[in-house]
Design a protein around this motif. Sequence first.
Motif, mmCIF file in Angstrom:
data_model
loop_
_atom_site.group_PDB
_atom_site.id
_atom_site.type_symbol
_atom_site.label_atom_id
_atom_site.label_comp_id
_atom_site.label_asym_id
_atom_site.label_seq_id
_atom_site.Cartn_x
_atom_site.Cartn_y
_atom_site.Cartn_z
ATOM 1 N N GLU A 62 0.821 -1.204 0.000
ATOM 2 C CA GLU A 62 0.000 0.000 0.000
ATOM 3 C C GLU A 62 0.857 1.256 0.000
ATOM 4 O O GLU A 62 0.553 2.245 -0.674
ATOM 5 C CB GLU A 62 -0.927 -0.015 1.214
ATOM 6 N N VAL A 63 1.953 1.236 0.752
ATOM 7 C CA VAL A 63 2.840 2.395 0.801
ATOM 8 C C VAL A 63 3.500 2.615 -0.552
ATOM 9 O O VAL A 63 3.618 3.746 -1.026
ATOM 10 C CB VAL A 63 3.912 2.211 1.898
ATOM 11 N N SER A 64 3.915 1.526 -1.189
ATOM 12 C CA SER A 64 4.588 1.654 -2.486
ATOM 13 C C SER A 64 3.647 2.199 -3.549
ATOM 14 O O SER A 64 4.081 2.841 -4.508
ATOM 15 C CB SER A 64 5.168 0.299 -2.925
ATOM 16 N N ALA A 65 2.344 1.972 -3.383
ATOM 17 C CA ALA A 65 1.375 2.506 -4.339
ATOM 18 C C ALA A 65 1.247 4.022 -4.226
ATOM 19 O O ALA A 65 0.692 4.672 -5.109
ATOM 20 C CB ALA A 65 0.009 1.856 -4.114
ATOM 21 N N GLN A 66 1.780 4.585 -3.159
ATOM 22 C CA GLN A 66 1.700 6.024 -2.942
ATOM 23 C C GLN A 66 2.993 6.742 -3.294
ATOM 24 O O GLN A 66 3.193 7.900 -2.938
ATOM 25 C CB GLN A 66 1.338 6.289 -1.468
ATOM 26 N N GLY A 67 3.894 6.052 -3.973
ATOM 27 C CA GLY A 67 5.097 6.705 -4.459
ATOM 28 C C GLY A 67 6.393 6.263 -3.821
ATOM 29 O O GLY A 67 7.474 6.598 -4.315
ATOM 30 N N VAL A 68 6.319 5.515 -2.717
ATOM 31 C CA VAL A 68 7.517 4.979 -2.088
ATOM 32 C C VAL A 68 7.899 3.692 -2.820
ATOM 33 O O VAL A 68 7.029 2.948 -3.265
ATOM 34 C CB VAL A 68 7.261 4.690 -0.589
ATOM 35 N N SER A 69 9.189 3.429 -2.954
ATOM 36 C CA SER A 69 9.602 2.208 -3.651
ATOM 37 C C SER A 69 9.118 0.987 -2.888
ATOM 38 O O SER A 69 8.934 1.021 -1.664
ATOM 39 C CB SER A 69 11.126 2.152 -3.780
ATOM 40 N N ARG A 70 8.924 -0.109 -3.603
ATOM 41 C CA ARG A 70 8.452 -1.340 -2.972
ATOM 42 C C ARG A 70 9.442 -1.811 -1.904
ATOM 43 O O ARG A 70 9.033 -2.255 -0.823
ATOM 44 C CB ARG A 70 8.251 -2.432 -4.031
ATOM 45 N N THR A 71 10.722 -1.694 -2.184
ATOM 46 C CA THR A 71 11.728 -2.117 -1.212
ATOM 47 C C THR A 71 11.619 -1.311 0.075
ATOM 48 O O THR A 71 11.639 -1.865 1.179
ATOM 49 C CB THR A 71 13.137 -1.979 -1.799
ATOM 50 N N THR A 72 11.487 0.010 -0.064
ATOM 51 C CA THR A 72 11.348 0.866 1.120
ATOM 52 C C THR A 72 10.041 0.577 1.844
ATOM 53 O O THR A 72 9.994 0.492 3.078
ATOM 54 C CB THR A 72 11.407 2.344 0.730
ATOM 55 N N GLY A 73 8.956 0.410 1.088
ATOM 56 C CA GLY A 73 7.668 0.115 1.698
ATOM 57 C C GLY A 73 7.691 -1.181 2.484
ATOM 58 O O GLY A 73 7.174 -1.253 3.611
ATOM 59 N N ASP A 74 8.299 -2.212 1.912
ATOM 60 C CA ASP A 74 8.386 -3.489 2.611
ATOM 61 C C ASP A 74 9.251 -3.378 3.862
ATOM 62 O O ASP A 74 8.962 -4.002 4.890
ATOM 63 C CB ASP A 74 8.948 -4.562 1.688
ATOM 64 N N THR A 75 10.318 -2.577 3.786
ATOM 65 C CA THR A 75 11.165 -2.372 4.957
ATOM 66 C C THR A 75 10.389 -1.681 6.072
ATOM 67 O O THR A 75 10.488 -2.052 7.252
ATOM 68 C CB THR A 75 12.403 -1.542 4.599
#
Length: 238
Positions: A62-75
């Motif tokens: 969900e975070v990555s869908a808002q512009g944060v990279s998937r790697t950062t969002g998963d972290t």
Amino acid sequence: MAEPVYRRVVIKLSGEYLAGSQVAGIDQPTVDRIATDLIAAQELGAEVAVVVGGGNMVRGVEVSAQGVSRTTGDTMGMLATVMNCLALEAAIERKGAPAQTLSAFVMPEICELFTRAAAQKYLAAGRIVLLGGGTGNPYFTTDTTAVLRAAEIEAQAVLKATNVDGVYSADPKKDPSAKRFDRLTHAQAIEGGYKVMDATAFALARETSLPIIVFSIADPGSIGAILQGRGRGTVVAG
């Protein structure tokens, strides 16, 4: 009192469940009730480790869908799981039982680093072990983490705590005709595409010959009931 069917287990608990009736965050009465159930399960004679999700705080997708990279969002999501573990650890210890949080990330001021040896040492010493930080890598769910950690510490089963009492052919809340399964093989669970656990977790469980028991955490004492072989759930094995 019946002896536990499994002597060492990893319980997979969703982060969303810790929010209780709230939209997000930590609902303390819910955390306290789960802590009570975990202690009761351990008192049956089982060694208990817990993998907690982080969806009550952050979901990487969900975070990555808002512009944060998937790697950062998963972290971010993995760090949220550590916070949930700390909340559960505090609740368990307030009730007089020993607990220990281990993280896939190095954070010595907060908790110890997960190693197979450390987890086994604390389990053997009678502590409830809370496993945070996911696998330490992005793109892997906490479902997969639970199976991976279970294999690493030589657990006998993964107990997947959900809000339904097993695996169904469809969402029973949306489809009254959905069929509930008492037992499935890992292959059937993968081929059926059942969303109760992701396919990677089922595949790893198949490879490591780990049974997964899917059950509802909603009722107090449900963990102990499953451990004693009298609880209602779906066994995925073989």
